[in-house]
Design a protein around this motif. Structure first.
Motif, short mmCIF file in Angstrom:
data_model
loop_
_atom_site.label_atom_id
_atom_site.label_comp_id
_atom_site.label_asym_id
_atom_site.label_seq_id
_atom_site.Cartn_x
_atom_site.Cartn_y
_atom_site.Cartn_z
N GLY A 85 0.79 -1.22 -0.11
CA GLY A 85 -0.14 0.01 0.03
C GLY A 85 0.76 1.38 0.02
O GLY A 85 0.24 2.63 0.11
N PHE A 86 2.25 1.20 -0.03
CA PHE A 86 2.99 2.36 -0.21
C PHE A 86 3.66 2.74 -1.28
O PHE A 86 3.81 2.15 -2.31
N ARG A 113 0.65 6.71 1.55
CA ARG A 113 -0.37 5.74 1.46
C ARG A 113 -1.93 6.23 1.38
O ARG A 113 -2.18 7.12 2.14
#
Ligand code: ADP
Ligand code: MG
Ligand code: MG
Ligand code: MG
Ligand code: MG
Length: 446
Positions: free
Chosen positions: A126-127, A254
């Motif tokens: 998710g980064f 994020r």
């Protein structure tokens, strides 16, 4: 947004572009170009253009030498005209490419795809990594034979009322060329040493940043050449003066938000930020061969010039390896201060990301930040703060890379093998030379 191949073809025709340059970098970070005339444009855009990979450092064995260039359409641009001579030749455009095997599969020795792999890994968590680099460089005079010297032309810069020096004018020209090419320049200024400059451009995603650094170095050198001077990204060209670094400001985002910021956290930093910083500290020895790849790089990493020599972090001082600037909110970031501009930007961003992600994966936490000037601490004080040393030279750095499984895995065996072999050879060549310092020190005395 990336243009389609058809749109690019249309633009090439409309703007009367004569040559298309297909750009990539080798493992050691040298920019390579395959330039093709108009008759080959369609083939190039189709990703069908082949080149001989065996002629390029660390690419392939002779028996598998034909490689394909797959253009990344988002990197398309038409170069500004750097000189009258060039204008007469016709306009030149470029595309940055990924390298593929003859069967179109990705080539594992392509630094750009090594970085893509790590970016994908981050995005699975998710980064997105954002990076803002601060490359520094020197402008040197050329001698009568046209060879670069270490003489700078801007001593006039010391006098308050002196007219704008050559370096200053050149920096403006470079900045203008970069703006023409779509760079978002945030600051351009003279640095500490005479003849030394810094131009900062806005942070972006890791891949774009690596492409930007490669393009930046090309443009700086190209414009300097036009002025009859030499731009050098050598980390420490003159002993006793500040060297040239390339601090990298790093943050993870994020879902559109800065994941390093936490209003309630210690220092208003999130756990993610602390893990990431701890990962950078943990893997600093293993990654320094990549972020600081030359024999000369380690002559910059000495005390007294705001370059780090120890492994520590700080929220205030500039002697630390990792500094967290005061900005919070969306500008929350960690500044890694060891890299220098001689690195391969794709591989350097790969190892930074790998180190930070490993900190997150292992849930590492950094020791308390060191707020004092580390250069002035005693050995005992450093030990109390758990401050380790960075490798002192390229040979030590290669050893540390060999021992760091996380960094090796991120780079992949092909890249690690070729990189280490090339760097060992460089170290041995250096070690075999008797330097002036040795003669000055020992010839008489022993
Ligand atoms: P320094 O104080 O070390 O000289 P600068 O202000 O010159 O730092 O450089 C700041 C750099 O940090 C710029 O490239 C800027 O775009 C970048 N930056 C700003 N916000 C972020 C962020 N959230 N993530 C990564 N880089 C950032
Ligand atoms: Mg700066
Ligand atoms: Mg600044
Ligand atoms: Mg600087
Ligand atoms: Mg900085």
């Amino acid at each position: 947004m990336a243009k389609t191949p058809d749109e690019i073809m249309g633009q090439l025709e409309r703007e009367d572009v004569q040559f298309l340059r297909l750009q990539f970098t080798d493992i050691l970070g040298f920019i390579k170009n395959v330039e093709v005339p108009r008759s080959q444009f369609q083939k190039a855009l189709d990703g069908e253009l082949m080149f001989d990979g065996s002629s390029i450092e660390g690419f392939t064995r002779i028996e598998e030498s034909d490689m394909l260039l797959k253009p990344d359409f988002s990197t398309f641009l038409i170069f500004p005209q750097f000189s009258a001579e060039e204008s007469a030749r016709g306009r030149v455009a470029r595309l940055i490419c990924d390298i593929a095997m003859p069967d179109h599969s990705p080539f594992e020795g392509d630094p750009r795809q090594v970085l893509r792999r790590l970016i994908d890994r981050a995005s699975e968590l998710g980064f997105e990594l954002l990076c803002g680099p601060e490359p520094e460089f020197f402008i040197f005079e050329r001698n009568a034979q046209g060879r670069p010297t270490t003489v700078t032309g801007d001593h006039a810069g010391y006098f308050d009322l002196a007219p704008i020096d050559k370096g200053e004018r050149l920096r403006r020209e470079i900045t203008n060329a970069l703006v023409d090419m779509g760079f978002d320049i945030e600051a351009a200024h003279h640095e500490v040493a005479p003849g030394q400059h810094e131009i900062d451009f806005k942070y972006s995603g890791a891949l774009k940043t690596a492409d930007n650094i490669a393009t930046f170095k090309f443009v700086v050198k190209r414009v300097a050449l036009e002025y009859g001077v030499h731009a050098s990204f050598m980390p420490k060209p003159v002993a006793g003066l500040s060297g040239s670094g390339m601090h990298c400001h790093l943050s993870l985002f994020r879902e559109g938000k800065n994941a390093f910021f936490d209003e309630q956290g210690e220092h208003q930093l999130s756990q993610t930020a602390l893990h990431f910083i701890a990962g950078l500290l943990e893997h600093a020895p293993g990654m320094v061969a990549v972020t600081n790849p030359l024999v000369n790089s380690y002559k910059r990493l000495v005390p007294g010039f705001e370059a780090p020599t120890n492994i520590a972090w700080s929220t205030s001082n500039r002697s630390a390896l990792v500094r967290v600037p005061a900005r919070r909110g969306s500008g929350t970031r960690a500044e890694l201060r060891m890299p220098d501009p001689s690195c391969n930007p794709y591989l350097a961003l790969t190892v930074m990301l790998a180190a930070g992600l490993d900190g997150i994966k292992q849930g590492l936490l950094p020791p308390p930040p060191v707020q004092r000037n580390i250069y002035k601490m005693t050995v005992r004080e450093r030990r109390a703060h758990r401050v380790r040393n960075l490798p002192g030279d390229l040979s030590e750095a290669i050893g540390a890379l060999e021992n760091d499984e996380v960094i090796r895995e991120a780079l992949g065996e092909h890249v690690v093998e070729h990189f280490i072999a090339a760097k060992r050879a460089e170290w041995h060549a250096y070690s075999a030379v008797v330097h002036q310092w040795e003669l000055d020190r020992y010839l008489d005395e022993v």
